[in-house]
Motif scaffolding. Sequence first.
Motif, PDB file in Angstrom:
ATOM      1  N   GLY A  16       0.793  -1.224   0.000  1.00  0.00           N
ATOM      2  CA  GLY A  16       0.000   0.000   0.000  1.00  0.00           C
ATOM      3  C   GLY A  16       0.820   1.264   0.000  1.00  0.00           C
ATOM      4  O   GLY A  16       0.275   2.368  -0.073  1.00  0.00           O
ATOM      5  N   THR A  17       2.144   1.133   0.047  1.00  0.00           N
ATOM      6  CA  THR A  17       3.006   2.317  -0.006  1.00  0.00           C
ATOM      7  C   THR A  17       2.965   2.929  -1.401  1.00  0.00           C
ATOM      8  O   THR A  17       2.900   2.215  -2.406  1.00  0.00           O
ATOM      9  CB  THR A  17       4.458   1.922   0.340  1.00  0.00           C
ATOM     10  OG1 THR A  17       4.484   1.409   1.669  1.00  0.00           O
ATOM     11  CG2 THR A  17       5.401   3.106   0.241  1.00  0.00           C
ATOM     12  N   SER A  18       3.016   4.243  -1.459  1.00  0.00           N
ATOM     13  CA  SER A  18       3.075   4.902  -2.761  1.00  0.00           C
ATOM     14  C   SER A  18       4.448   4.725  -3.385  1.00  0.00           C
ATOM     15  O   SER A  18       5.457   4.566  -2.671  1.00  0.00           O
ATOM     16  CB  SER A  18       2.764   6.396  -2.618  1.00  0.00           C
ATOM     17  OG  SER A  18       3.798   7.046  -1.912  1.00  0.00           O
ATOM     18  N   VAL A  19       4.489   4.749  -4.710  1.00  0.00           N
ATOM     19  CA  VAL A  19       5.772   4.669  -5.411  1.00  0.00           C
ATOM     20  C   VAL A  19       6.661   5.856  -5.012  1.00  0.00           C
ATOM     21  O   VAL A  19       7.879   5.713  -4.889  1.00  0.00           O
ATOM     22  CB  VAL A  19       5.541   4.645  -6.938  1.00  0.00           C
ATOM     23  CG1 VAL A  19       6.862   4.790  -7.693  1.00  0.00           C
ATOM     24  CG2 VAL A  19       4.835   3.358  -7.348  1.00  0.00           C
ATOM     25  N   MET A  20       6.048   7.009  -4.791  1.00  0.00           N
ATOM     26  CA  MET A  20       6.815   8.173  -4.384  1.00  0.00           C
ATOM     27  C   MET A  20       7.613   7.898  -3.109  1.00  0.00           C
ATOM     28  O   MET A  20       8.816   8.171  -3.033  1.00  0.00           O
ATOM     29  CB  MET A  20       5.884   9.369  -4.156  1.00  0.00           C
ATOM     30  CG  MET A  20       6.576  10.582  -3.538  1.00  0.00           C
ATOM     31  SD  MET A  20       5.432  11.931  -3.257  1.00  0.00           S
ATOM     32  CE  MET A  20       5.187  12.476  -4.933  1.00  0.00           C
ATOM     33  N   ASP A  21       6.968   7.321  -2.109  1.00  0.00           N
ATOM     34  CA  ASP A  21       7.671   7.063  -0.850  1.00  0.00           C
ATOM     35  C   ASP A  21       8.692   5.946  -1.005  1.00  0.00           C
ATOM     36  O   ASP A  21       9.719   5.950  -0.315  1.00  0.00           O
ATOM     37  CB  ASP A  21       6.663   6.734   0.250  1.00  0.00           C
ATOM     38  CG  ASP A  21       5.979   7.992   0.776  1.00  0.00           C
ATOM     39  OD1 ASP A  21       6.677   8.868   1.302  1.00  0.00           O
ATOM     40  OD2 ASP A  21       4.756   8.103   0.633  1.00  0.00           O
ATOM     41  N   SER A  45       3.791   9.124  -9.410  1.00  0.00           N
ATOM     42  CA  SER A  45       4.251   8.241  -8.338  1.00  0.00           C
ATOM     43  C   SER A  45       3.479   8.425  -7.041  1.00  0.00           C
ATOM     44  O   SER A  45       3.473   7.548  -6.188  1.00  0.00           O
ATOM     45  CB  SER A  45       5.742   8.459  -8.089  1.00  0.00           C
ATOM     46  OG  SER A  45       6.004   9.784  -7.657  1.00  0.00           O
ATOM     47  N   CYS A  46       2.798   9.573  -6.879  1.00  0.00           N
ATOM     48  CA  CYS A  46       2.115   9.837  -5.611  1.00  0.00           C
ATOM     49  C   CYS A  46       0.795   9.088  -5.496  1.00  0.00           C
ATOM     50  O   CYS A  46       0.262   8.950  -4.392  1.00  0.00           O
ATOM     51  CB  CYS A  46       1.890  11.332  -5.424  1.00  0.00           C
ATOM     52  SG  CYS A  46       0.799  12.066  -6.663  1.00  0.00           S
ATOM     53  N   VAL A  47       0.228   8.615  -6.583  1.00  0.00           N
ATOM     54  CA  VAL A  47      -1.055   7.912  -6.533  1.00  0.00           C
ATOM     55  C   VAL A  47      -0.937   6.454  -6.953  1.00  0.00           C
ATOM     56  O   VAL A  47      -1.940   5.758  -7.048  1.00  0.00           O
ATOM     57  CB  VAL A  47      -2.100   8.616  -7.432  1.00  0.00           C
ATOM     58  CG1 VAL A  47      -2.473   9.963  -6.883  1.00  0.00           C
ATOM     59  CG2 VAL A  47      -1.605   8.735  -8.858  1.00  0.00           C
ATOM     60  N   PHE A  71       5.284  10.936   2.350  1.00  0.00           N
ATOM     61  CA  PHE A  71       4.854  12.137   1.640  1.00  0.00           C
ATOM     62  C   PHE A  71       3.467  11.950   1.052  1.00  0.00           C
ATOM     63  O   PHE A  71       2.659  12.869   1.024  1.00  0.00           O
ATOM     64  CB  PHE A  71       5.839  12.489   0.517  1.00  0.00           C
ATOM     65  CG  PHE A  71       7.032  13.246   0.995  1.00  0.00           C
ATOM     66  CD1 PHE A  71       7.057  14.624   0.946  1.00  0.00           C
ATOM     67  CD2 PHE A  71       8.138  12.587   1.510  1.00  0.00           C
ATOM     68  CE1 PHE A  71       8.155  15.331   1.389  1.00  0.00           C
ATOM     69  CE2 PHE A  71       9.235  13.285   1.949  1.00  0.00           C
ATOM     70  CZ  PHE A  71       9.253  14.658   1.893  1.00  0.00           C
ATOM     71  N   ALA A  72       3.199  10.787   0.538  1.00  0.00           N
ATOM     72  CA  ALA A  72       1.907  10.495  -0.078  1.00  0.00           C
ATOM     73  C   ALA A  72       1.326   9.262   0.603  1.00  0.00           C
ATOM     74  O   ALA A  72       1.607   8.135   0.211  1.00  0.00           O
ATOM     75  CB  ALA A  72       2.072  10.265  -1.573  1.00  0.00           C
ATOM     76  N   ASP A  73       0.562   9.489   1.659  1.00  0.00           N
ATOM     77  CA  ASP A  73      -0.025   8.397   2.424  1.00  0.00           C
ATOM     78  C   ASP A  73      -1.297   7.934   1.707  1.00  0.00           C
ATOM     79  O   ASP A  73      -2.325   8.607   1.749  1.00  0.00           O
ATOM     80  CB  ASP A  73      -0.349   8.886   3.836  1.00  0.00           C
ATOM     81  CG  ASP A  73      -0.712   7.745   4.765  1.00  0.00           C
ATOM     82  OD1 ASP A  73      -0.947   6.632   4.258  1.00  0.00           O
ATOM     83  OD2 ASP A  73      -0.757   7.958   5.988  1.00  0.00           O
ATOM     84  N   LEU A  74      -1.228   6.784   1.062  1.00  0.00           N
ATOM     85  CA  LEU A  74      -2.368   6.297   0.279  1.00  0.00           C
ATOM     86  C   LEU A  74      -3.523   5.827   1.148  1.00  0.00           C
ATOM     87  O   LEU A  74      -4.607   5.555   0.636  1.00  0.00           O
ATOM     88  CB  LEU A  74      -1.921   5.167  -0.646  1.00  0.00           C
ATOM     89  CG  LEU A  74      -0.904   5.552  -1.723  1.00  0.00           C
ATOM     90  CD1 LEU A  74      -0.605   4.368  -2.619  1.00  0.00           C
ATOM     91  CD2 LEU A  74      -1.401   6.725  -2.550  1.00  0.00           C
ATOM     92  N   ALA A  75      -3.300   5.769   2.478  1.00  0.00           N
ATOM     93  CA  ALA A  75      -4.414   5.435   3.367  1.00  0.00           C
ATOM     94  C   ALA A  75      -5.404   6.583   3.455  1.00  0.00           C
ATOM     95  O   ALA A  75      -6.569   6.388   3.807  1.00  0.00           O
ATOM     96  CB  ALA A  75      -3.890   5.088   4.755  1.00  0.00           C
TER      97      ALA A  75
END
Length: 780
Positions: free
Chosen positions: A16-21, A82-84, A432-436
């Motif tokens: 569930g981690t974003s590619v950005m992180d 990458s953030c989504v 940086f981009a918490d997909l939760a």
Amino acid sequence: MVRVKVNDRYVEVPPGTSVMDAVFHAGYDVPLFCSERHLSPIGACRMCLVRIGLPKRGPDGKPLLNEKGEPEIQWQPKLAASCVTAVAEGMVVDTLSDLVRQAQAGMVEFTLLNHPLDCPTCDKGGACELQDRTVEYGLYEKYYQENPLALPVYTRFEFTRRHVDKHHPLSPYIVLDRERCIHCKRCVRYFEEIPGDEVLDFIERGVHTFIGTMDFGLPSGFSGNITDICPVGALLDLTARFRARNWEMEETPTHCALCAVGCGITADTRSGELLRIRAREIPEVNEIWLCDAGRFGHEWADQNRLKTPLVRREGRLVEASWEEAFQAIREGLKEVPKEKVGLYLSGDATLEEGLMAAELAQALGTPHLDFQGRTPAPLGLFPTATLEELLEADFALVLGDPTEEAPILHLRLSEFVRGLKPPFRFHHGTPFADLAIKERMPRRKEKLAVFAPHPVEVMKWAGVAEVHAPGAEREVLLALLGEKEGSGAVQRAKAAWEKAERPVLILGAGVLQDTVAAERARILAERKGAKVLPMPPAANARGLEALGVLPGEGGAGWDEAGAQAAYYGYVPPEEALRGKRFLLFHLSHLHPLAERYAHVVLPAPTPYEKRGHLLNLEGRLLPLSPAPIENGEAEEALQVLALLAEALSVRPPFRLRLEAEKALKRRFPEPLKVFPHRTKTLRPKERAGRLYFRPTMWKAHQLTGRVAFQPRLEVHPETARQEGLREGMRVAVETPFGRLEAQVALEEALPQGFLYLSALGPYAGRLSPAQILVPAGGEA
């Protein structure tokens, strides 16, 4: 864990981690404008484009291997934001290829199309993300100049930039420059997702789009955070605007001592003047947010400072040297027995100062020891929860007003009702981009119940909410214990509490000021095995209590008379000052009561200038660092109490700061982050009257400069009719701490028969009798 390859490095990250992180976790960087920590990413800016591939798989589902025995990668046909995009097992991410760099350079060019060339005059200069991204990603020679023999082309800009409204005030604290806005939507999403106030949005379309609000003013106590997260100079802090360049200011990381949360802050100073307060990331405490009182209420620290000692001569205070002040203290205390000397610290005194006062009181044999804002029920009465444990709970019962008493709890409750958990900590820190986090997440109101003597902001998220009369907390708690029949709201809250497996109880000053209510809250929590988050009026209440800065048997409290002579680190009620043989004040600003009663006044530093430690409402040890603010000859309480001990012919417990720090480390071991202090000592205090001091995040000493908060006297319309009060009328209210001017406001939701006055300090949650209302200018 999921294994991902970023360029030439492999990393493992949670599902569930974003590619950005994942990219940041691998030690690489991607530019971003649209996303910010703890904000849901929407991929609007397209600056974080990366090339993503996954292993090719055969009919059997196994990865196909190339000649080298490595999985063969099938690259996606287009670049992805990458953030989504969530990571997948075996994913390969490319952030360095020409294709990616050309796309990023193109997005920088597109962002700059209508951006004004304001850098020489913009206050964000030197701390602007757009400047950084332009330098790092903006110019890509192969994109602009495919023929290496051709003359270089640095821009394709050929038309007139748009011109719109500049310097548009959004509130008394924040100004918006619409020309600089790049429409990243951070501020809009911030209000929606963090404090839960949808006050900003995009207006119009296309090139005419701008950020705006329907009314002047941002109806939120957390509006200043948008100045931190704005990536350009579109949103600026009016208290600091045009006062200094970013590179001219000296940054001091410290903690706020305004309330018991202890948020991380950065104090920016220049030439001995405090210019700006910014939020500093402390994930376990305030994440990266700050309330408006902590951010904008700092101008008092530079105004009308007391910089030299004052000694009373011929009936008035005059400037003197420290040697003369010492002689005056010695003479004034000559006839006073040591056990009749009171030691009273401010509520934001450090642990080192508290330890000094406790040991000096023991050496003097005096029971007159206390700190400003101590509540009759101590915080150590309850098993304490942490702010992050609140997010792990399944039900929260609130008795009080978190928005005003401990503002960061408002933001934590916003996360709590959306089911968010403490995020995973990467190498780079918070994601940086918490997909939760999703846009417009449904709030699970069944997880929250709120009871308070007045309407509070968090009631909008509560499945059960009720306004009760001031002082009725003990009846509410008795009904929650099942020992009396309560209202329908109380019965529903009781059922939810009993059903919960990991509940948390949040208690405001109204409970802590009433020992009967506090004892019932303790029983309620211990029966269920629940933890408690108390919200005291004093910033370091937990730490000073743990050190024993409390009245002994027969000792006078912080707002009571009793001692013949006293040291005060604050200004107490006038009744406590009358009849004293000697009064020593230790203040950063001269107060009229000190001017009238003090024999000696010594200059003190503000909390921004202190070095030491605090314990916040969780019991978490927080360090303070001194910002370089011009304060003349000010000294901390540690030095002043040592001087007082010398004047009383007693050996000071500590002569040097290092001695106090070593003794403190024995009490608070460094590896221990949360201090589990427990005590069951109650000190009942009479509660009577109909004037209720409603908690406020703003304190009395902050009402200077650009502060827009004004004290209010809130009443029910029927009560106002009986008292002869009208909406907007200015009145002067006699309070235990002096006369306070306030503006009358009528509120239908308030209980009848009570007057609600802005507390502005340590009296929050108290009831006071026989207050006199005097007209002070009539209509507003």
